[in-house]
Design a protein around this motif. Structure first.
Motif, PDB file in Angstrom:
ATOM      1  N   ASP A  14       0.826  -1.211   0.000  1.00  0.00           N
ATOM      2  CA  ASP A  14       0.000   0.000   0.000  1.00  0.00           C
ATOM      3  C   ASP A  14       0.859   1.260   0.000  1.00  0.00           C
ATOM      4  OD1 ASP A  14       0.566   0.852   2.845  1.00  0.00           O
ATOM      5  OD2 ASP A  14      -0.469  -1.011   3.301  1.00  0.00           O
ATOM      6  N   THR A  15       2.171   1.075   0.034  1.00  0.00           N
ATOM      7  CA  THR A  15       3.105   2.202   0.092  1.00  0.00           C
ATOM      8  C   THR A  15       4.402   1.816  -0.595  1.00  0.00           C
ATOM      9  OG1 THR A  15       2.241   2.947   2.237  1.00  0.00           O
ATOM     10  CG2 THR A  15       4.450   3.694   1.645  1.00  0.00           C
ATOM     11  N   PHE A  16       4.968   2.728  -1.367  1.00  0.00           N
ATOM     12  CA  PHE A  16       6.357   2.588  -1.786  1.00  0.00           C
ATOM     13  C   PHE A  16       6.958   3.968  -1.974  1.00  0.00           C
ATOM     14  CE2 PHE A  16       4.368   2.811  -5.998  1.00  0.00           C
ATOM     15  CZ  PHE A  16       5.288   3.512  -6.772  1.00  0.00           C
ATOM     16  N   PHE A  17       8.279   3.999  -2.101  1.00  0.00           N
ATOM     17  CA  PHE A  17       9.010   5.240  -2.296  1.00  0.00           C
ATOM     18  C   PHE A  17       9.745   5.163  -3.623  1.00  0.00           C
ATOM     19  CE2 PHE A  17       8.481   4.539   2.192  1.00  0.00           C
ATOM     20  CZ  PHE A  17       8.080   5.773   2.679  1.00  0.00           C
ATOM     21  N   ILE A  18       9.911   6.312  -4.262  1.00  0.00           N
ATOM     22  CA  ILE A  18      10.570   6.353  -5.562  1.00  0.00           C
ATOM     23  C   ILE A  18      11.629   7.453  -5.576  1.00  0.00           C
ATOM     24  CG2 ILE A  18       8.630   7.725  -6.463  1.00  0.00           C
ATOM     25  CD1 ILE A  18       9.333   6.514  -9.254  1.00  0.00           C
ATOM     26  N   ALA A  19      12.828   7.105  -6.001  1.00  0.00           N
ATOM     27  CA  ALA A  19      13.927   8.053  -6.159  1.00  0.00           C
ATOM     28  C   ALA A  19      14.143   8.308  -7.643  1.00  0.00           C
ATOM     29  CB  ALA A  19      15.207   7.494  -5.537  1.00  0.00           C
ATOM     30  N   THR A  20      14.216   9.582  -8.013  1.00  0.00           N
ATOM     31  CA  THR A  20      14.419   9.974  -9.407  1.00  0.00           C
ATOM     32  C   THR A  20      15.443  11.101  -9.458  1.00  0.00           C
ATOM     33  OG1 THR A  20      12.563  11.531  -9.281  1.00  0.00           O
ATOM     34  CG2 THR A  20      12.093   9.319 -10.139  1.00  0.00           C
ATOM     35  N   THR A  21      15.899  11.413 -10.670  1.00  0.00           N
ATOM     36  CA  THR A  21      16.923  12.442 -10.827  1.00  0.00           C
ATOM     37  C   THR A  21      16.711  13.204 -12.125  1.00  0.00           C
ATOM     38  OG1 THR A  21      19.315  12.852 -10.874  1.00  0.00           O
ATOM     39  CG2 THR A  21      18.522  10.877 -12.007  1.00  0.00           C
ATOM     40  N   ALA A  22      17.282  14.390 -12.158  1.00  0.00           N
ATOM     41  CA  ALA A  22      17.329  15.177 -13.396  1.00  0.00           C
ATOM     42  C   ALA A  22      18.747  15.705 -13.568  1.00  0.00           C
ATOM     43  CB  ALA A  22      16.326  16.315 -13.374  1.00  0.00           C
ATOM     44  N   GLU A  23      19.717  14.844 -13.260  1.00  0.00           N
ATOM     45  CA  GLU A  23      21.141  15.127 -13.393  1.00  0.00           C
ATOM     46  C   GLU A  23      21.527  16.403 -12.651  1.00  0.00           C
ATOM     47  OE1 GLU A  23      22.128  14.922 -17.506  1.00  0.00           O
ATOM     48  OE2 GLU A  23      21.707  12.780 -17.653  1.00  0.00           O
ATOM     49  N   ALA A  24      21.774  17.498 -13.356  1.00  0.00           N
ATOM     50  CA  ALA A  24      22.269  18.719 -12.721  1.00  0.00           C
ATOM     51  C   ALA A  24      21.290  19.291 -11.712  1.00  0.00           C
ATOM     52  CB  ALA A  24      22.594  19.766 -13.784  1.00  0.00           C
ATOM     53  N   ASP A  25      20.012  18.946 -11.827  1.00  0.00           N
ATOM     54  CA  ASP A  25      19.015  19.472 -10.892  1.00  0.00           C
ATOM     55  C   ASP A  25      18.855  18.602  -9.655  1.00  0.00           C
ATOM     56  OD1 ASP A  25      17.600  21.922 -12.178  1.00  0.00           O
ATOM     57  OD2 ASP A  25      17.843  20.488 -13.808  1.00  0.00           O
ATOM     58  N   GLY A  26      19.679  17.586  -9.496  1.00  0.00           N
ATOM     59  CA  GLY A  26      19.700  16.824  -8.267  1.00  0.00           C
ATOM     60  C   GLY A  26      18.793  15.619  -8.254  1.00  0.00           C
ATOM     61  N   VAL A  27      18.586  15.082  -7.047  1.00  0.00           N
ATOM     62  CA  VAL A  27      17.830  13.849  -6.821  1.00  0.00           C
ATOM     63  C   VAL A  27      16.636  14.165  -5.926  1.00  0.00           C
ATOM     64  CG1 VAL A  27      17.933  11.527  -5.799  1.00  0.00           C
ATOM     65  CG2 VAL A  27      19.886  12.423  -7.092  1.00  0.00           C
ATOM     66  N   ASP A  28      15.548  13.454  -6.133  1.00  0.00           N
ATOM     67  CA  ASP A  28      14.348  13.630  -5.334  1.00  0.00           C
ATOM     68  C   ASP A  28      13.861  12.266  -4.877  1.00  0.00           C
ATOM     69  OD1 ASP A  28      12.001  15.369  -4.450  1.00  0.00           O
ATOM     70  OD2 ASP A  28      10.976  13.866  -5.665  1.00  0.00           O
ATOM     71  N   ALA A  29      13.367  12.180  -3.658  1.00  0.00           N
ATOM     72  CA  ALA A  29      12.741  10.963  -3.139  1.00  0.00           C
ATOM     73  C   ALA A  29      11.301  11.293  -2.783  1.00  0.00           C
ATOM     74  CB  ALA A  29      13.483  10.443  -1.914  1.00  0.00           C
ATOM     75  N   SER A  30      10.371  10.486  -3.264  1.00  0.00           N
ATOM     76  CA  SER A  30       8.960  10.768  -3.069  1.00  0.00           C
ATOM     77  C   SER A  30       8.227   9.505  -2.630  1.00  0.00           C
ATOM     78  CB  SER A  30       8.352  11.317  -4.371  1.00  0.00           C
ATOM     79  OG  SER A  30       7.029  11.751  -4.170  1.00  0.00           O
ATOM     80  N   HIS A  31       6.945   9.677  -2.304  1.00  0.00           N
ATOM     81  CA  HIS A  31       6.106   8.603  -1.775  1.00  0.00           C
ATOM     82  C   HIS A  31       4.942   8.337  -2.726  1.00  0.00           C
ATOM     83  CE1 HIS A  31       2.129   8.004   0.152  1.00  0.00           C
ATOM     84  NE2 HIS A  31       2.726   7.098   0.885  1.00  0.00           N
ATOM     85  N   ARG A  32       4.538   7.091  -2.808  1.00  0.00           N
ATOM     86  CA  ARG A  32       3.328   6.713  -3.510  1.00  0.00           C
ATOM     87  C   ARG A  32       2.523   5.789  -2.599  1.00  0.00           C
ATOM     88  NH1 ARG A  32       4.889  10.307  -6.029  1.00  0.00           N
ATOM     89  NH2 ARG A  32       5.094  10.576  -8.280  1.00  0.00           N
ATOM     90  N   GLY A  33       1.224   6.050  -2.507  1.00  0.00           N
ATOM     91  CA  GLY A  33       0.373   5.227  -1.671  1.00  0.00           C
ATOM     92  C   GLY A  33      -0.930   4.897  -2.374  1.00  0.00           C
ATOM     93  N   GLY A  34      -1.518   3.771  -2.006  1.00  0.00           N
ATOM     94  CA  GLY A  34      -2.777   3.342  -2.586  1.00  0.00           C
ATOM     95  C   GLY A  34      -3.277   2.109  -1.873  1.00  0.00           C
ATOM     96  N   LEU A  35      -4.434   1.638  -2.253  1.00  0.00           N
ATOM     97  CA  LEU A  35      -4.939   0.399  -1.702  1.00  0.00           C
ATOM     98  C   LEU A  35      -4.122  -0.773  -2.247  1.00  0.00           C
ATOM     99  CD1 LEU A  35      -8.784   1.048  -2.009  1.00  0.00           C
ATOM    100  CD2 LEU A  35      -7.348   1.246   0.040  1.00  0.00           C
ATOM    101  N   PRO A  36      -3.967  -1.856  -1.490  1.00  0.00           N
ATOM    102  CA  PRO A  36      -3.215  -3.003  -2.004  1.00  0.00           C
ATOM    103  C   PRO A  36      -3.697  -3.392  -3.399  1.00  0.00           C
ATOM    104  CG  PRO A  36      -3.741  -3.346   0.294  1.00  0.00           C
ATOM    105  CD  PRO A  36      -4.461  -2.095  -0.117  1.00  0.00           C
TER     106      PRO A  36
END
Length: 295
Positions: free
Chosen positions: A176-198
């Motif tokens: 029901d939850t996971f986290f995602i890390a993404t990047t845009a190279e020179a603009d750095g890295v971001d970590a975010s959350h995603r949630g939903g019903l199973p």
């Protein structure tokens, strides 16, 4: 707003028609850590950190410790005591000065979360992050949980691979939850959350996942990063037994004619671990917003 959003996020905002709301919400992104944010951090037993490993693969890692292991040590700096467990795919990156990182602290007890992105500095006790972006998010799609007990023993990394096993498929489908890390190279890295019903994360095959993009804060930081760079790292915590599933691969967004969106992710590398000192949590009280999600 060019100092807040890079071109990838702007492209998605324009496509979805939310540039005005995005400009408004973007004013909440700063570089300083307010007193209320510092107090929030010191209460947290977990911190999710996203970064690229030495081969350029994106990962999200799950750091744990007694409350206070993450704390603000300056108006734009946080310090983390310790680091990821041995064998974690980001162990080397989180010991290397200059690593670009994205962090998210999420409190299931209160449905509050805080994101801080910046550049890593190695310290004698762990590492610090010099903040470049600091902001909070609304509690949408966060499940509520209560801490139960700390389990001292753990096996570390228990399985590596390049595709999901049947057991891992079940874990992803039940999440029901996971986290995602993404990047845009020179603009750095971001970590975010995603949630939903199973079941909100679909397993299309042992190397293909998909999930809907629910209506959010209009920033589109994650989808904007994926527009600029398809690399992504996913982290699925098992709240009730303390194990973690880390996936690295590439993702892209599909835009439907009716305005719906979903993200498709292709698995390239898998790490499953059971960490010592893990905190076990109760079964969830699902977010009331999940009854009104749109695809």
């Amino acid at each position: 707003m060019s100092s807040v959003y890079h071109w990838g996020s702007l492209v998605v905002q324009e496509r979805v028609g939310v540039r005005g709301p995005a400009e408004h919400v973007g004013r909440s992104i700063g570089t300083g850590i307010r007193d209320v944010a510092a107090a929030f951090l010191e209460l947290q037993p977990h911190l999710v950190v996203g970064a690229a490993d030495g081969a350029g693969r994106m990962w999200a890692s799950w750091l744990t410790g007694p409350p206070g292991f993450v704390r603000a040590t300056g108006p734009r700096r946080i310090s983390v005591a310790g680091g990821p467990p041995a064998g974690d795919p980001l162990a080397e990156a989180l010991a290397t000065a200059g690593t670009r990182v994205g962090t998210i602290a999420l409190d299931p007890r209160t449905r509050r979360r805080m994101r801080l992105n910046g550049t890593l500095a190695a310290t004698a006790r762990g590492f610090a992050v010099e903040a470049e972006q600091v902001f909070a998010n609304c509690p949408k799609y966060l499940q509520k949980r209560q801490p139960l007990e700390v389990v001292a023993e753990g096996a570390g990394v228990v399985r590596r691979g390049d595709a999901l096993t049947p057991g891992q498929v079940r874990a992803v489908r039940g999440a029901d939850t996971f986290f995602i890390a993404t990047t845009a190279e020179a603009d750095g890295v971001d970590a975010s959350h995603r949630g939903g019903l199973p079941g909100f994360v679909e397993v299309l095959s042992p190397v293909e996942l998909a999930w809907p993009d629910y209506a959010g804060n209009a920033m589109f930081l994650t989808l904007g990063n994926l527009t600029a760079d398809p690399r992504a790292g996913l982290l699925f915590p098992d709240w009730e037994n303390g194990s973690v599933l880390q996936l690295s691969g590439r993702a892209r967004t599909e835009f439907a004619p009716d305005g719906g969106r979903r993200t498709l992710f292709r698995v390239e590398s898998v790490v499953e671990a059971v960490h010592p000192g893990r905190l076990l949590w109760s079964t969830p009280e699902f977010s009331p917003h999940l009854g009104s999600t749109t695809r």
